[in-house]
Write a protein that holds these residues in place. Structure first.
Motif, PDB file in Angstrom:
ATOM      1  N   GLY A  42       0.959  -1.318  -0.217  1.00  0.00           N
ATOM      2  CA  GLY A  42      -0.044  -0.434   0.060  1.00  0.00           C
ATOM      3  C   GLY A  42       1.283   1.186  -0.058  1.00  0.00           C
ATOM      4  N   LYS A  43       2.274   1.095  -0.450  1.00  0.00           N
ATOM      5  CA  LYS A  43       2.797   2.803  -0.587  1.00  0.00           C
ATOM      6  C   LYS A  43       3.378   3.097   0.817  1.00  0.00           C
ATOM      7  N   SER A  44       3.018   1.845   1.899  1.00  0.00           N
ATOM      8  CA  SER A  44       3.459   3.101   3.595  1.00  0.00           C
ATOM      9  C   SER A  44       4.011   2.569   3.815  1.00  0.00           C
ATOM     10  N   ARG A  45       5.454   3.675   5.015  1.00  0.00           N
ATOM     11  CA  ARG A  45       6.018   3.624   5.427  1.00  0.00           C
ATOM     12  C   ARG A  45       7.179   1.916   6.222  1.00  0.00           C
ATOM     13  N   ARG A  46       7.948   1.349   6.219  1.00  0.00           N
ATOM     14  CA  ARG A  46       8.038   0.328   7.404  1.00  0.00           C
ATOM     15  C   ARG A  46      10.349   0.822   7.023  1.00  0.00           C
ATOM     16  N   TYR A  47      10.076   0.871   8.487  1.00  0.00           N
ATOM     17  CA  TYR A  47      11.121   1.364   9.374  1.00  0.00           C
ATOM     18  C   TYR A  47      11.815   0.344   9.526  1.00  0.00           C
ATOM     19  N   SER A  48      12.743  -0.010   9.880  1.00  0.00           N
ATOM     20  CA  SER A  48      13.925  -1.221  10.694  1.00  0.00           C
ATOM     21  C   SER A  48      14.579  -0.724  11.547  1.00  0.00           C
ATOM     22  N   LEU A  49      15.246  -1.920  12.005  1.00  0.00           N
ATOM     23  CA  LEU A  49      15.956  -1.162  13.570  1.00  0.00           C
ATOM     24  C   LEU A  49      17.257  -0.568  13.202  1.00  0.00           C
ATOM     25  N   ARG A  50      18.119  -1.357  11.934  1.00  0.00           N
ATOM     26  CA  ARG A  50      19.357  -0.067  11.561  1.00  0.00           C
ATOM     27  C   ARG A  50      18.128   0.997  10.452  1.00  0.00           C
ATOM     28  N   ASP A  51      17.279   0.760  10.221  1.00  0.00           N
ATOM     29  CA  ASP A  51      16.597   2.544   9.842  1.00  0.00           C
ATOM     30  C   ASP A  51      16.649   3.478  10.855  1.00  0.00           C
ATOM     31  N   VAL A  52      16.062   3.538  11.926  1.00  0.00           N
ATOM     32  CA  VAL A  52      16.238   3.649  13.047  1.00  0.00           C
ATOM     33  C   VAL A  52      17.196   4.359  13.921  1.00  0.00           C
ATOM     34  N   ALA A  53      17.832   3.761  13.808  1.00  0.00           N
ATOM     35  CA  ALA A  53      19.220   4.035  14.231  1.00  0.00           C
ATOM     36  C   ALA A  53      20.222   5.214  13.922  1.00  0.00           C
ATOM     37  N   GLN A  54      20.040   4.512  11.843  1.00  0.00           N
ATOM     38  CA  GLN A  54      20.813   5.475  11.538  1.00  0.00           C
ATOM     39  C   GLN A  54      19.678   7.049  11.204  1.00  0.00           C
ATOM     40  N   LEU A  55      18.081   7.006  11.155  1.00  0.00           N
ATOM     41  CA  LEU A  55      17.675   8.740  12.150  1.00  0.00           C
ATOM     42  C   LEU A  55      18.343   8.982  13.176  1.00  0.00           C
TER      43      LEU A  55
END
Length: 143
Positions: A42-55
């Motif tokens: 549905g084109k919604s974003r899903r973040y991984s633990l690595r993405d959160v650490a990068q944020l």
């Protein structure tokens, strides 16, 4: 249960809360290519633990006064280093395998029932009832 660092788990609201950022900030970072979350059907974003650490790293660098372009460059270099480290590990493994395949480079012992027991060069067998076969590193002598 082990969770892979790259498994997309968090919706944008949860990821924003974990990173202590506003969801709109996450959207902007996505548009700028600083973080690239996985998209659902549905084109919604899903973040991984690595993405959160990068944020969190982006927020830290931004708080220290680094520009978004500077942050992009830092992240790019960190990703490059990570990829190069992985490549070095792969090459080291391939080299070790290749060295083991060369004739005269393998050391092994025979177990009680005749099974082959691989050993590292320069080590002794743990059991006294094993026979250690040794081959010199150089070419075989002429007889």
């Amino acid at each position: 249960m082990d969770v892979d660092q790259d498994t997309p788990l968090f919706a944008i609201a949860a990821a924003a809360e974990l990173a202590e950022l506003h969801p709109q900030t996450l959207r902007q970072y996505d548009r700028l290519g600083l973080v690239e979350p996985t998209r659902t059907a549905g084109k919604s974003r899903r973040y991984s633990l690595r993405d959160v650490a990068q944020l969190r790293e982006i927020a830290r660098l931004s708080a220290e006064g680094v520009s978004l372009e500077g942050i992009r460059r830092v992240l790019s270099l960190e990703n490059e280093v990570r990829a190069l480290q992985q490549r070095v590990r792969e090459l080291e493994s391939a080299l070790a395998d290749a060295l083991l395949q060369q004739p005269g480079r393998r050391v092994f012992a025979s177990g009680v029932t005749g099974e082959v027991v691989p050993m590292r060069a320069g080590t002794r067998s743990e059991r006294r009832d094993q026979v250690v076969v040794w081959r010199p590193w150089g070419p075989p002598p002429d007889l």
